[in-house]
Design an enzyme around this catalytic site. Structure first.
Site, PDB file in Angstrom:
ATOM      1  N   THR A  13       0.962  -1.352  -0.091  1.00 40.01           N
ATOM      2  CA  THR A  13       0.111  -0.040  -0.040  1.00 40.01           C
ATOM      3  C   THR A  13       0.727   1.281   0.009  1.00 40.01           C
ATOM      4  O   THR A  13       0.507   2.213  -0.717  1.00 40.01           O
ATOM      5  CB  THR A  13      -0.827  -0.008   1.259  1.00 40.01           C
ATOM      6  N   ASP A  58       1.438  -6.514  -4.434  1.00 38.75           N
ATOM      7  CA  ASP A  58       0.622  -6.653  -3.479  1.00 38.75           C
ATOM      8  C   ASP A  58       1.070  -7.739  -2.516  1.00 38.75           C
ATOM      9  O   ASP A  58       1.171  -8.872  -3.259  1.00 38.75           O
ATOM     10  CB  ASP A  58      -0.944  -6.684  -3.773  1.00 38.75           C
ATOM     11  N   SER A  59       1.348  -7.447  -1.430  1.00 36.54           N
ATOM     12  CA  SER A  59       2.058  -8.706  -0.587  1.00 36.54           C
ATOM     13  C   SER A  59       1.038  -9.859  -0.293  1.00 36.54           C
ATOM     14  O   SER A  59       1.529 -10.955   0.051  1.00 36.54           O
ATOM     15  CB  SER A  59       2.581  -8.162   0.812  1.00 36.54           C
ATOM     16  N   SER A  60      -0.039  -9.825  -0.859  1.00 34.52           N
ATOM     17  CA  SER A  60      -0.841 -10.891  -0.872  1.00 34.52           C
ATOM     18  C   SER A  60      -0.440 -11.933  -1.820  1.00 34.52           C
ATOM     19  O   SER A  60      -0.849 -12.883  -1.786  1.00 34.52           O
ATOM     20  CB  SER A  60      -2.315 -10.727  -1.278  1.00 34.52           C
ATOM     21  N   THR A  90       1.440  -4.740   4.053  1.00 40.11           N
ATOM     22  CA  THR A  90       1.183  -5.180   5.523  1.00 40.11           C
ATOM     23  C   THR A  90       0.584  -6.670   5.537  1.00 40.11           C
ATOM     24  O   THR A  90       0.644  -7.151   6.657  1.00 40.11           O
ATOM     25  CB  THR A  90       0.406  -4.164   6.240  1.00 40.11           C
ATOM     26  N   ASP A  91      -0.113  -7.053   4.579  1.00 43.85           N
ATOM     27  CA  ASP A  91      -0.993  -8.038   4.688  1.00 43.85           C
ATOM     28  C   ASP A  91      -0.133  -9.443   5.060  1.00 43.85           C
ATOM     29  O   ASP A  91      -0.653 -10.109   5.890  1.00 43.85           O
ATOM     30  CB  ASP A  91      -1.709  -8.673   3.401  1.00 43.85           C
ATOM     31  N   THR A 272      -1.769 -22.700  19.100  1.00 43.03           N
ATOM     32  CA  THR A 272      -3.195 -22.395  19.537  1.00 43.03           C
ATOM     33  C   THR A 272      -4.006 -21.438  18.637  1.00 43.03           C
ATOM     34  O   THR A 272      -3.385 -20.632  18.220  1.00 43.03           O
ATOM     35  CB  THR A 272      -3.071 -21.894  21.230  1.00 43.03           C
ATOM     36  N   GLN A 273      -5.174 -21.467  18.671  1.00 46.38           N
ATOM     37  CA  GLN A 273      -5.915 -20.470  17.918  1.00 46.38           C
ATOM     38  C   GLN A 273      -6.166 -19.081  18.786  1.00 46.38           C
ATOM     39  O   GLN A 273      -6.602 -18.228  17.907  1.00 46.38           O
ATOM     40  CB  GLN A 273      -7.399 -21.011  17.613  1.00 46.38           C
ATOM     41  N   CYS A 274      -5.877 -19.215  19.897  1.00 47.24           N
ATOM     42  CA  CYS A 274      -5.897 -17.996  20.664  1.00 47.24           C
ATOM     43  C   CYS A 274      -4.656 -16.965  20.227  1.00 47.24           C
ATOM     44  O   CYS A 274      -3.482 -17.549  19.847  1.00 47.24           O
ATOM     45  CB  CYS A 274      -5.422 -18.226  22.224  1.00 47.24           C
TER      46      CYS A 274
END
Ligand code: ASP
Length: 337
Positions: A13, A58-60, A90-91, A272-274
């Protein structure tokens, strides 16, 4: 002496321009920057060379070949410059920071990733603050690691995560203190900075094919679903579990599927998903069942850092047993061991 910084502009971006389909990578970042900063202001910054990549992304779209390009670029210019800034979308910045921290092992100079949420060409851009902060930090000899600088925070790169899609405050290190803050004063959290353990040992290996997959648990996940994911031709999987590393221990078929894959040589790492905290597979019976199925706890490592660590170690040609041994070792400050 005035420091000399190398800036690699990879896309993102920060340099994007509006297009019919939304923001898209834009060239001539130096031209836009010179319109925004007077020659006097530029002269007060560390001296820098800005190198614009021929394929801005685009970093995607990030792929291992991009990591190889950035790491090799820095390695080639390592002696000529005091520090490095990588301008990146940033992605996937957290992935790239982590990967570079493993490829540029034992750095003795700062490598600071930054980008922005609003392009430099727009009136309300956050790009200037981020770029100027990153440039300043890239001239600080106390920093000897890959960092991410954003919205006033200096963060360890391989601990960072993008946690907000639209705020300027987009990044944090949920399991590690900030390394510094840029306010009126620039304050570094010196005890938390990484100290290299020896001379630079750059390991610029980065396979172009996939070694690692990521599988999240979800309520109702079936053995059949898991078997189909685990049949993908990769060496390792990150299993994203609940809480402190728990999974459905009442589903024996699912556990058998995981155990079979592990017996057949797939490395399965429990994260973990946390957002915060660490995996402790022995805390609950539901976690111990995963340990018995051969799954290895991944501590408090972020998914981005674990993905890159595994990709990097397999790229170096290590066998699964050796990679498993390295999971308990913090190679570049990525986990609390
Ligand atoms: N999609 C953009 C990218 O990652 C987002 C950004 O840079 O903020 O390249």
């Amino acid at each position: 002496m005035r420091k000399k910084i190398y800036i690699a502009y990879t896309g993102g971006t920060i340099g994007m321009r509006p297009s019919e389909s939304g923001y898209a990578p834009g060239d001539n970042l130096m031209g836009v920057l010179s319109q925004r900063l007077s020659p006097d202001v530029l002269a007060n910054l560390p001296a820098f060379d800005l190198h614009e990549y021929s394929q801005l992304i685009d970093s995607s779209n990030i792929r291992p070949q991009n990591w190889l390009q950035i790491a090799s670029d820095i390695a080639q210019r390592y002696q000529q410059f005091d520090g490095f800034v990588v301008l990146h979308g940033t992605d996937t910045m957290a992935y790239s920071c982590a990967m570079l921290s493993f490829m540029l092992r034992n750095l003795h100079k700062p490598v600071i990733f930054t980008g922005s949420q609003i392009p430099l060409c727009e009136a309300r851009t956050d790009a200037l603050d981020n770029l100027i902060g990153a440039l300043t930090l890239a001239g600080d000899e106390r920093i000897k690691e890959v960092c991410l600088y954003f919205n006033g925070r200096l963060l360890r790169g391989n601990r960072a995560r993008k946690l907000h899609a639209s705020q300027f405050d987009a990044f944090d290190t949920p399991n590690y203190p900030w390394l510094g803050r840029v306010d009126i004063d620039i304050e570094l959290n010196e005890p938390q900075l990484w100290q290299p353990r020896g001379a630079e040992q750059f390991q610029l290996h980065c396979d172009q094919h996939s070694h690692v997959g990521i599988v999240p648990l979800f309520p109702g996940i079936t053995a059949q679903w898991m078997a189909s994911v685990l049949s993908q031709p990769v060496n390792a999987f990150i299993l994203q579990t609940y809480g402190s590393g728990n999974g459905p221990d009442s589903d024996q078929k699912l556990l058998d599927t995981l155990a079979r894959a592990s017996d057949q040589g797939k490395l399965i790492v429990n994260l973990t998903q946390c957002t915060r905290g660490s995996v402790r597979q022995g805390s609950y019976a539901a976690g111990s069942a995963l340990a018995r199925a051969g799954i290895i706890g991944g501590l408090d490592t972020t998914p981005e850092a674990m993905f890159c660590k595994l990709h990097h170690l397999y790229s170096m040609g290590l066998e699964t047993d050796a990679v498993r041994d390295m999971l308990g070792v913090s190679l570049a400050g990525e986990s609390s061991v």
